[in-house]
Write a protein that holds these residues in place. Structure first.
Motif, PDB file in Angstrom:
ATOM      1  N   GLU A  79      39.298  43.608  44.034  1.00  0.00           N
ATOM      2  CA  GLU A  79      39.388  42.654  43.017  1.00  0.00           C
ATOM      3  C   GLU A  79      38.444  41.366  43.528  1.00  0.00           C
ATOM      4  O   GLU A  79      38.140  41.220  44.777  1.00  0.00           O
ATOM      5  CB  GLU A  79      40.828  42.154  43.049  1.00  0.00           C
ATOM      6  CG  GLU A  79      41.374  42.379  41.595  1.00  0.00           C
ATOM      7  CD  GLU A  79      42.497  41.645  41.452  1.00  0.00           C
ATOM      8  OE1 GLU A  79      42.802  41.103  40.137  1.00  0.00           O
ATOM      9  OE2 GLU A  79      43.499  41.521  42.243  1.00  0.00           O
ATOM     10  N   GLU A  80      38.029  40.668  42.726  1.00  0.00           N
ATOM     11  CA  GLU A  80      37.363  39.227  42.667  1.00  0.00           C
ATOM     12  C   GLU A  80      37.940  38.234  42.109  1.00  0.00           C
ATOM     13  O   GLU A  80      38.494  38.403  40.999  1.00  0.00           O
ATOM     14  CB  GLU A  80      35.988  39.326  42.325  1.00  0.00           C
ATOM     15  CG  GLU A  80      35.045  40.380  42.938  1.00  0.00           C
ATOM     16  CD  GLU A  80      33.661  40.544  42.164  1.00  0.00           C
ATOM     17  OE1 GLU A  80      33.383  39.880  41.328  1.00  0.00           O
ATOM     18  OE2 GLU A  80      32.765  41.303  42.826  1.00  0.00           O
ATOM     19  N   ILE A  81      38.128  37.205  43.053  1.00  0.00           N
ATOM     20  CA  ILE A  81      38.864  35.936  42.291  1.00  0.00           C
ATOM     21  C   ILE A  81      37.811  34.687  42.177  1.00  0.00           C
ATOM     22  O   ILE A  81      37.259  34.594  42.961  1.00  0.00           O
ATOM     23  CB  ILE A  81      40.277  35.582  43.271  1.00  0.00           C
ATOM     24  CG1 ILE A  81      41.186  36.549  42.802  1.00  0.00           C
ATOM     25  CG2 ILE A  81      40.483  34.169  42.829  1.00  0.00           C
ATOM     26  CD1 ILE A  81      42.515  36.351  43.378  1.00  0.00           C
ATOM     27  N   ARG A  82      37.750  34.365  40.846  1.00  0.00           N
ATOM     28  CA  ARG A  82      37.253  32.798  40.807  1.00  0.00           C
ATOM     29  C   ARG A  82      38.121  31.854  40.812  1.00  0.00           C
ATOM     30  O   ARG A  82      39.106  31.927  40.134  1.00  0.00           O
ATOM     31  CB  ARG A  82      36.334  33.015  39.587  1.00  0.00           C
ATOM     32  CG  ARG A  82      35.248  31.689  39.835  1.00  0.00           C
ATOM     33  CD  ARG A  82      34.237  31.868  38.561  1.00  0.00           C
ATOM     34  NE  ARG A  82      33.325  30.626  38.512  1.00  0.00           N
ATOM     35  CZ  ARG A  82      32.080  30.572  37.917  1.00  0.00           C
ATOM     36  NH1 ARG A  82      31.968  31.651  37.246  1.00  0.00           N
ATOM     37  NH2 ARG A  82      31.254  29.689  38.123  1.00  0.00           N
ATOM     38  N   ALA A  83      37.975  30.750  41.885  1.00  0.00           N
ATOM     39  CA  ALA A  83      39.075  29.865  41.989  1.00  0.00           C
ATOM     40  C   ALA A  83      38.308  28.564  42.421  1.00  0.00           C
ATOM     41  O   ALA A  83      37.126  28.480  42.384  1.00  0.00           O
ATOM     42  CB  ALA A  83      39.815  30.121  43.428  1.00  0.00           C
ATOM     43  N   SER A  84      39.083  27.388  41.556  1.00  0.00           N
ATOM     44  CA  SER A  84      38.726  26.061  42.139  1.00  0.00           C
ATOM     45  C   SER A  84      39.984  25.383  42.673  1.00  0.00           C
ATOM     46  O   SER A  84      41.079  25.776  42.414  1.00  0.00           O
ATOM     47  CB  SER A  84      38.519  25.168  40.443  1.00  0.00           C
ATOM     48  OG  SER A  84      37.474  25.701  39.921  1.00  0.00           O
ATOM     49  N   HIS A  85      39.394  24.390  43.536  1.00  0.00           N
ATOM     50  CA  HIS A  85      40.488  23.863  44.389  1.00  0.00           C
ATOM     51  C   HIS A  85      40.428  22.348  44.455  1.00  0.00           C
ATOM     52  O   HIS A  85      39.054  21.681  44.161  1.00  0.00           O
ATOM     53  CB  HIS A  85      40.545  24.292  45.614  1.00  0.00           C
ATOM     54  CG  HIS A  85      39.325  23.853  46.820  1.00  0.00           C
ATOM     55  ND1 HIS A  85      39.719  23.487  48.013  1.00  0.00           N
ATOM     56  CD2 HIS A  85      38.263  23.599  46.830  1.00  0.00           C
ATOM     57  CE1 HIS A  85      38.681  22.896  48.490  1.00  0.00           C
ATOM     58  NE2 HIS A  85      37.773  23.139  47.735  1.00  0.00           N
TER      59      HIS A  85
END
Length: 489
Positions: A79-85
């Motif tokens: 899986e690939e996750i696109r995240a902001s933090h």
């Protein structure tokens, strides 16, 4: 014993009978050892007790940590996750009150994000990440191994659109994470590129216009059918790849700057991209090949290495903490502190008499408790002396402290092994095999090797009685002269 039933089926009758004969002899030797009570000998019991801890450690590490940990990493790699933090940092030498304020602020930001406030704007207002002005907290797509473990765990625990219910702590500070997207892994790409560099990190409009004019001219040549690799070798300003026709090899998501990466993973095989701008310059990208995500077997060694480097220590500490509660393990820190400073630091473990300076009452003091039993200072000294790899260790506090820590783990896991032996047939079988190996060695030492007495006088008698067997074979003495040609001869 031969590995599998299928392999056994390939054996001849003669091979099976030979193996059966070996097995019978093996069982007879063990029967004799048990009949003589060898399993009760102190030296045998001591060796088994010393082995218990290391066997339980490796057994539990593999079964409860490494195996599931590697499988979890593999599942995440699909899986690939696109995240902001949003990153909040603690002040230097933060007090408990300072830390509480940072946690409070983090929770307030989480509440605002969940209430619908724009996450990018919250990042611009509060995040201490140096890159926030450029990306508004967007970390783009990533999979396993790209982020520190605690951050990765926090991100993979979220569904698309969710924000962490509590801040995630890493060595960098507190993170508020939003999962922007989740999707199956894109696998790998092989691309080549042509790059025209900007002349500086902050190019002027004139610089960018000049670079764009050059890449546009190359694009026109590509459209006219001139081979991409030939153009890359002649024109690309990426010195690392131009000599290979621009080939960057195989790579996964997130290897290159975001605009380049996005184009590389959406470009069909064989196609050339429009002009792409990154912080380094302008690019034309040619997709050479694509591959699906790797299988477990292909990734297994890489995953095991990654797990050992990134996660094993923390997971092992958590496992040990759980076992300590299970076996009622207690460490007497005051006794440990006194012990590691009690000896002549100029001596080594191999030196004689180093432990005799301890007062008798301290030698009998309890250093550890486990399963309702006590482990005295005297017992710890015996264990230290029994480890030959420590014989050259100095009796200095800095050297003794890690040894005591290792022995604490040995005591802990030896106690756990006693429970495992009763609860886990597989572990009990491994321990039994080791025990029987020791008994087999012991019975052969007693009944064979220790009975072989050799001395000079006996060897001379034997030699005299068998003199005819100790002779050289027929030999010929000769001299050889070599010459290059007949003239010299």
């Amino acid at each position: 014993s031969n590995g599998s039933a299928a392999l056994t089926d390939t054996l001849t009758q003669e091979e099976k009978e030979r193996f059966l004969d070996l097995m019978i002899k093996y069982r007879l030797k063990l029967t004799d050892a048990y009949k003589q009570g060898m399993e009760k000998r102190p030296e045998v019991l001591g060796e088994i007790d010393q082995y218990r801890g290391s066997l339980a450690t490796s057994y539990l590490s593999e079964r409860e940590l490494v195996r599931p940990g590697v499988q979890r990493m593999f599942d995440r790699s699909r899986e690939e996750i696109r995240a902001s933090h949003i990153l909040l940092t603690f002040p230097p030498n933060a007090t408990a009150a300072d830390s509480a304020l940072v946690y409070t602020q983090a929770q307030e930001i989480i509440n605002e994000a969940k209430a619908g406030k724009d996450f990018g704007q919250l990042a611009l207002s509060f995040s201490k990440d140096p890159s926030v002005q450029q990306n508004k907290g967007d970390l783009y797509y990533f999979s396993i191994g790209r982020m520190v473990p605690d951050f990765e765990d926090g991100a993979f625990a979220l569904k698309k659109g969710e924000v962490t219910p509590v801040p995630v702590k890493t060595r960098f500070g507190l993170h508020i994470i939003k999962c922007v997207d989740r999707k199956p892994s894109a696998g790998e790409r092989q691309v080549s590129h042509i790059m025209i560099r900007f002349q500086s990190q902050t190019p002027t409009p004139e610089d960018t216009a000049a670079a764009y004019a050059r890449i546009a001219a190359i694009q026109d040549s590509v459209n006219k059918g001139i081979p991409f690799a030939e153009l890359a070798m002649r024109n690309s300003e990426d010195g690392g790849s131009s000599g290979r026709g621009g080939d960057l090899g195989w790579f996964g998501r997130g290897r290159w700057p975001q605009p380049f990466d996005e184009m590389a993973f959406q470009l069909p095989v064989g196609k050339v991209s429009p002009i792409v701008r990154t912080a380094y310059g302008y690019h034309l990208i040619h997709c050479l090949n694509s591959a699906p995500p790797k299988s477990f077997d292909d990734l297994k060694q890489e995953l095991q290495n990654g797990y050992q480097q990134q996660r094993f220590q923390n997971d092992f500490a958590a496992l040990s903490a759980r076992i300590k509660n299970e076996v009622q393990f207690v460490r007497n820190d005051s006794v440990v502190t006194r012990f590691v400073t009690a000896f002549d630091s100029t001596k080594m473990v191999r030196d004689s008499g180093w432990a005799e300076s301890l007062p008798k009452e301290f030698a009998s003091a309890t250093m550890f408790k486990v399963l309702g039993r006590t482990v005295s200072v005297d017992s710890v000294i015996t264990m230290i002396k029994g480890h030959t790899e420590w014989w050259t260790t100095s009796l200095h506090r800095a050297s003794l402290t890690p040894i005591v820590d290792k022995l604490a783990d040995q005591v802990l896991y030896a106690a756990k092994s006693e429970l495992l032996e009763k609860q886990d047939p597989e572990f009990a079988g491994l321990l039994r095999e080791y025990k029987e190996g020791i008994l087999l060695y012991q019975i052969e030492q007693d009944q064979v090797w220790n009975k072989i007495a050799t001395s000079d006088s006996l060897l001379r008698v034997y030699f005299a009685q068998h003199r005819d067997k100790f002779v050289f074979p027929d030999r010929v003495a000769f001299t050889e002269i070599r010459a290059i040609n007949e003239h010299q001869a």
